[in-house]
Motif scaffolding. Structure first.
Motif, PDB file in Angstrom:
ATOM      1  N   SER A 224       0.865  -1.173   0.000  1.00  0.00           N
ATOM      2  CA  SER A 224       0.000   0.000   0.000  1.00  0.00           C
ATOM      3  C   SER A 224       0.904   1.226   0.000  1.00  0.00           C
ATOM      4  CB  SER A 224      -0.889  -0.001   1.245  1.00  0.00           C
ATOM      5  OG  SER A 224      -0.156   0.492   2.342  1.00  0.00           O
ATOM      6  N   PRO A 225       0.355   2.402  -0.309  1.00  0.00           N
ATOM      7  CA  PRO A 225       1.228   3.586  -0.359  1.00  0.00           C
ATOM      8  C   PRO A 225       1.892   3.889   0.990  1.00  0.00           C
ATOM      9  CG  PRO A 225      -0.904   4.039  -1.389  1.00  0.00           C
ATOM     10  CD  PRO A 225      -1.041   2.722  -0.694  1.00  0.00           C
ATOM     11  N   ASP A 226       1.378   3.303   2.069  1.00  0.00           N
ATOM     12  CA  ASP A 226       1.983   3.535   3.386  1.00  0.00           C
ATOM     13  C   ASP A 226       3.301   2.799   3.570  1.00  0.00           C
ATOM     14  OD1 ASP A 226       0.055   5.207   4.265  1.00  0.00           O
ATOM     15  OD2 ASP A 226      -1.094   3.660   5.340  1.00  0.00           O
ATOM     16  N   VAL A 227       3.507   1.765   2.767  1.00  0.00           N
ATOM     17  CA  VAL A 227       4.718   0.960   2.947  1.00  0.00           C
ATOM     18  C   VAL A 227       5.828   1.551   2.096  1.00  0.00           C
ATOM     19  CG1 VAL A 227       5.718  -1.346   2.851  1.00  0.00           C
ATOM     20  CG2 VAL A 227       3.267  -1.075   3.271  1.00  0.00           C
ATOM     21  N   LYS A 228       6.757   2.256   2.741  1.00  0.00           N
ATOM     22  CA  LYS A 228       7.824   2.910   1.994  1.00  0.00           C
ATOM     23  C   LYS A 228       9.181   2.283   2.276  1.00  0.00           C
ATOM     24  CE  LYS A 228       5.479   7.256   1.398  1.00  0.00           C
ATOM     25  NZ  LYS A 228       4.498   7.303   2.519  1.00  0.00           N
ATOM     26  N   ILE A 229       9.223   1.427   3.320  1.00  0.00           N
ATOM     27  CA  ILE A 229      10.508   0.853   3.725  1.00  0.00           C
ATOM     28  C   ILE A 229      10.550  -0.646   3.450  1.00  0.00           C
ATOM     29  CG2 ILE A 229      12.026   0.420   5.712  1.00  0.00           C
ATOM     30  CD1 ILE A 229      11.001   3.050   6.907  1.00  0.00           C
ATOM     31  N   GLY A 230      11.639  -1.099   2.867  1.00  0.00           N
ATOM     32  CA  GLY A 230      11.867  -2.523   2.650  1.00  0.00           C
ATOM     33  C   GLY A 230      13.156  -2.936   3.329  1.00  0.00           C
ATOM     34  N   ILE A 231      13.109  -4.063   4.027  1.00  0.00           N
ATOM     35  CA  ILE A 231      14.304  -4.573   4.706  1.00  0.00           C
ATOM     36  C   ILE A 231      14.832  -5.731   3.875  1.00  0.00           C
ATOM     37  CG2 ILE A 231      15.196  -5.551   6.852  1.00  0.00           C
ATOM     38  CD1 ILE A 231      12.754  -4.326   8.258  1.00  0.00           C
ATOM     39  N   LEU A 232      16.112  -5.670   3.548  1.00  0.00           N
ATOM     40  CA  LEU A 232      16.679  -6.645   2.617  1.00  0.00           C
ATOM     41  C   LEU A 232      17.599  -7.615   3.354  1.00  0.00           C
ATOM     42  CD1 LEU A 232      16.700  -7.269  -0.456  1.00  0.00           C
ATOM     43  CD2 LEU A 232      18.716  -5.812  -0.643  1.00  0.00           C
ATOM     44  N   THR A 233      17.135  -8.854   3.496  1.00  0.00           N
ATOM     45  CA  THR A 233      17.923  -9.878   4.196  1.00  0.00           C
ATOM     46  C   THR A 233      17.986 -11.162   3.357  1.00  0.00           C
ATOM     47  OG1 THR A 233      15.883 -10.390   5.430  1.00  0.00           O
ATOM     48  CG2 THR A 233      17.519  -9.072   6.573  1.00  0.00           C
ATOM     49  N   VAL A 234      17.997 -10.998   2.051  1.00  0.00           N
ATOM     50  CA  VAL A 234      18.056 -12.159   1.142  1.00  0.00           C
ATOM     51  C   VAL A 234      19.512 -12.607   0.956  1.00  0.00           C
ATOM     52  CG1 VAL A 234      15.977 -11.464  -0.127  1.00  0.00           C
ATOM     53  CG2 VAL A 234      18.214 -10.633  -0.877  1.00  0.00           C
ATOM     54  N   PRO A 235      19.735 -13.794   0.370  1.00  0.00           N
ATOM     55  CA  PRO A 235      21.113 -14.193   0.035  1.00  0.00           C
ATOM     56  C   PRO A 235      21.727 -13.194  -0.954  1.00  0.00           C
ATOM     57  CG  PRO A 235      19.602 -16.070  -0.188  1.00  0.00           C
ATOM     58  CD  PRO A 235      18.756 -14.850   0.026  1.00  0.00           C
ATOM     59  N   VAL A 236      23.052 -13.041  -0.882  1.00  0.00           N
ATOM     60  CA  VAL A 236      23.736 -12.006  -1.667  1.00  0.00           C
ATOM     61  C   VAL A 236      23.383 -12.040  -3.155  1.00  0.00           C
ATOM     62  CG1 VAL A 236      25.670 -11.615  -0.100  1.00  0.00           C
ATOM     63  CG2 VAL A 236      25.849 -13.420  -1.803  1.00  0.00           C
ATOM     64  N   GLU A 237      23.251 -13.222  -3.708  1.00  0.00           N
ATOM     65  CA  GLU A 237      23.029 -13.304  -5.160  1.00  0.00           C
ATOM     66  C   GLU A 237      21.628 -12.839  -5.552  1.00  0.00           C
ATOM     67  OE1 GLU A 237      23.847 -15.751  -3.193  1.00  0.00           O
ATOM     68  OE2 GLU A 237      22.649 -17.561  -3.549  1.00  0.00           O
ATOM     69  N   GLU A 238      20.741 -12.704  -4.574  1.00  0.00           N
ATOM     70  CA  GLU A 238      19.381 -12.226  -4.854  1.00  0.00           C
ATOM     71  C   GLU A 238      19.225 -10.740  -4.542  1.00  0.00           C
ATOM     72  OE1 GLU A 238      17.279 -14.296  -6.170  1.00  0.00           O
ATOM     73  OE2 GLU A 238      18.516 -16.097  -5.889  1.00  0.00           O
ATOM     74  N   ALA A 239      20.263 -10.140  -3.931  1.00  0.00           N
ATOM     75  CA  ALA A 239      20.110  -8.800  -3.351  1.00  0.00           C
ATOM     76  C   ALA A 239      19.705  -7.745  -4.394  1.00  0.00           C
ATOM     77  CB  ALA A 239      21.390  -8.392  -2.633  1.00  0.00           C
ATOM     78  N   GLN A 240      20.474  -7.621  -5.464  1.00  0.00           N
ATOM     79  CA  GLN A 240      20.204  -6.561  -6.446  1.00  0.00           C
ATOM     80  C   GLN A 240      18.827  -6.747  -7.103  1.00  0.00           C
ATOM     81  OE1 GLN A 240      21.835  -3.722  -7.149  1.00  0.00           O
ATOM     82  NE2 GLN A 240      20.299  -3.216  -8.692  1.00  0.00           N
ATOM     83  N   LYS A 241      18.551  -7.980  -7.489  1.00  0.00           N
ATOM     84  CA  LYS A 241      17.282  -8.307  -8.158  1.00  0.00           C
ATOM     85  C   LYS A 241      16.098  -7.990  -7.243  1.00  0.00           C
ATOM     86  CE  LYS A 241      16.064 -12.588  -8.739  1.00  0.00           C
ATOM     87  NZ  LYS A 241      16.331 -14.044  -8.904  1.00  0.00           N
ATOM     88  N   THR A 242      16.220  -8.376  -5.986  1.00  0.00           N
ATOM     89  CA  THR A 242      15.129  -8.135  -5.030  1.00  0.00           C
ATOM     90  C   THR A 242      14.949  -6.638  -4.798  1.00  0.00           C
ATOM     91  OG1 THR A 242      15.704 -10.232  -3.983  1.00  0.00           O
ATOM     92  CG2 THR A 242      14.200  -8.806  -2.766  1.00  0.00           C
ATOM     93  N   ALA A 243      16.064  -5.908  -4.719  1.00  0.00           N
ATOM     94  CA  ALA A 243      15.979  -4.454  -4.537  1.00  0.00           C
ATOM     95  C   ALA A 243      15.195  -3.830  -5.695  1.00  0.00           C
ATOM     96  CB  ALA A 243      17.377  -3.847  -4.446  1.00  0.00           C
ATOM     97  N   GLU A 244      15.455  -4.298  -6.890  1.00  0.00           N
ATOM     98  CA  GLU A 244      14.755  -3.748  -8.064  1.00  0.00           C
ATOM     99  C   GLU A 244      13.256  -4.033  -8.004  1.00  0.00           C
ATOM    100  OE1 GLU A 244      17.053  -5.270 -11.380  1.00  0.00           O
ATOM    101  OE2 GLU A 244      18.818  -4.163 -10.677  1.00  0.00           O
ATOM    102  N   LEU A 245      12.931  -5.216  -7.557  1.00  0.00           N
ATOM    103  CA  LEU A 245      11.534  -5.626  -7.395  1.00  0.00           C
ATOM    104  C   LEU A 245      10.831  -4.754  -6.350  1.00  0.00           C
ATOM    105  CD1 LEU A 245      11.120  -9.041  -8.276  1.00  0.00           C
ATOM    106  CD2 LEU A 245       9.777  -8.609  -6.228  1.00  0.00           C
ATOM    107  N   MET A 246      11.539  -4.482  -5.254  1.00  0.00           N
ATOM    108  CA  MET A 246      10.993  -3.649  -4.181  1.00  0.00           C
ATOM    109  C   MET A 246      10.702  -2.248  -4.718  1.00  0.00           C
ATOM    110  SD  MET A 246      13.780  -4.928  -1.389  1.00  0.00           S
ATOM    111  CE  MET A 246      13.508  -3.918   0.032  1.00  0.00           C
ATOM    112  N   ILE A 247      11.670  -1.711  -5.448  1.00  0.00           N
ATOM    113  CA  ILE A 247      11.541  -0.350  -5.972  1.00  0.00           C
ATOM    114  C   ILE A 247      10.390  -0.285  -6.980  1.00  0.00           C
ATOM    115  CG2 ILE A 247      12.726   1.446  -7.313  1.00  0.00           C
ATOM    116  CD1 ILE A 247      15.377   0.306  -6.006  1.00  0.00           C
TER     117      ILE A 247
END
Lengths: 217, 217
Positions: free
Chosen positions: B148-171
């Motif tokens: 929802s528009p209220d959720v502006k923060i994402g915490i990233l605790t995935v394995p390193v090889e998923e980090a960049q991809k997951t960040a892009e998905l979050m954004i």
């Protein structure tokens, strides 16, 4: 042993040291992608730093890059893991079996990176005697009885008003390095290592950055 | 509301911001000790910094010290908590329900400091559908549906090889600030806030400091 790591026990500048786990992570990704070699410009590009910085940082290890091909991935991974102390298990005691303390006990990632929490301490009767993932919580008075010369690291997750007092107790029992998760600046003798990791300070920085951006719109 | 915090949403220098939770902690100790006022030299002394630094840092808040007596403890606590964003709950989604991710969900300290994790995401079938302290783990594909528009923060605790991809998905889903616990340097657009907290990088620094001191003996 053969592999004598002459630099491992030198004091390495903190910014370089902090980048090393990042190199390690990137190398592991490269390994998964099947790369045998990786060049410093490529590492530099991924990390958004200068290639000379990469060469300089990695020169603290025993591995040198080869002209044109760069660093051999697997030996550099092994070297970095060893260099960073991740291959050797350091025993640690944890002080403050509250929510964050228990979370750290349960984070087996720490063990993979060389930190083995073997005992926890608290003062609250309701937690003493409990066990989390095989780590028992003792009364803090038992520290002298349970500590051995192998235990050099203490993790500090007590409430702020107990932080300094508990640090002194840890040092008196023989602890040489304190991983301080409280926002308190500890006063300790010169020969004691303090590593500050205040999650809530990081949170404050993130909130400010986020809220100031929202404001601007 | 009356209390209009004109500075709260300004960008404050990071070193000052990082010291603020420490001021807050010291003030809470002073409050428990029954102090009504605390002077900047006293705060400076506890924190081992210069008194002018204290005055400068605290000038970002709306509270000013009084000559000779210093800062009034309770109003400064309230101001700092508000200023640091700790009094307002920010909703956050967590990505990577592994050991560290679950630990963060269970650390209710985060909620006390204004961060409320409401959903977790992963890709592993064995964790999807599980619940930790009331926070359900969903497949990462469900992010668009649940955000929802209220959720502006994402915490990233995935394995390193998923980090960049997951960040892009979050954004892509609308996340504006990423609290990155992986050692990966994320590549993100300019308007995205990234706060890096690599526990294992801190561990590496502590190991180096400890082992280099042991060497010297």
């Amino acid at each position: 042993m053969g592999k004598e790591n002459k630099n491992k026990n030198r004091v390495i500048p903190e910014p370089a040291l902090r980048r090393m786990p990042c190199y390690l992570a990137q190398l592991k990704i490269a390994q998964k992608e099947g790369l045998k070699f990786i060049s410093s410009p490529r590492i530099a590009n991924i990390m958004d730093i200068d290639p000379t910085q990469v060469t300089k940082d990695l020169s603290y290890t025993q591995i040198t890059g080869k002209t044109r091909v760069g660093y051999e991935v697997i030996p550099l991974i092994e070297e970095l893991e060893d260099f960073l102390g991740f291959t050797m298990l350091d025993e640690a005691f944890l002080f403050g079996a509250g929510s964050l303390g228990i979370a750290l006990i349960r984070d087996y990632g720490l063990k993979q990176f060389g930190l083995n929490i073997t005992s926890a301490f608290d003062v609250k009767p309701e937690v003493i005697g409990k066990e989390y993932d095989g780590v028992a919580v003792h009364h803090v008075e038992k520290i002298q009885e349970l500590i051995s010369p192998d235990v050099k690291i203490g993790i500090l997750t007590v409430p702020v008003e107990e932080a300094q007092k508990t640090a002194e107790l840890m040092i008196a029992a023989g602890i040489k390095a304190i991983w301080n998760f409280t926002p308190i600046i500890l006063t300790v003798p010169d020969d004691i290592v303090v590593q500050n990791t205040s999650l809530y300070a990081h949170l404050a920085v993130m909130f400010n950055r986020l809220h100031s951006k929202e404001e601007k719109k």
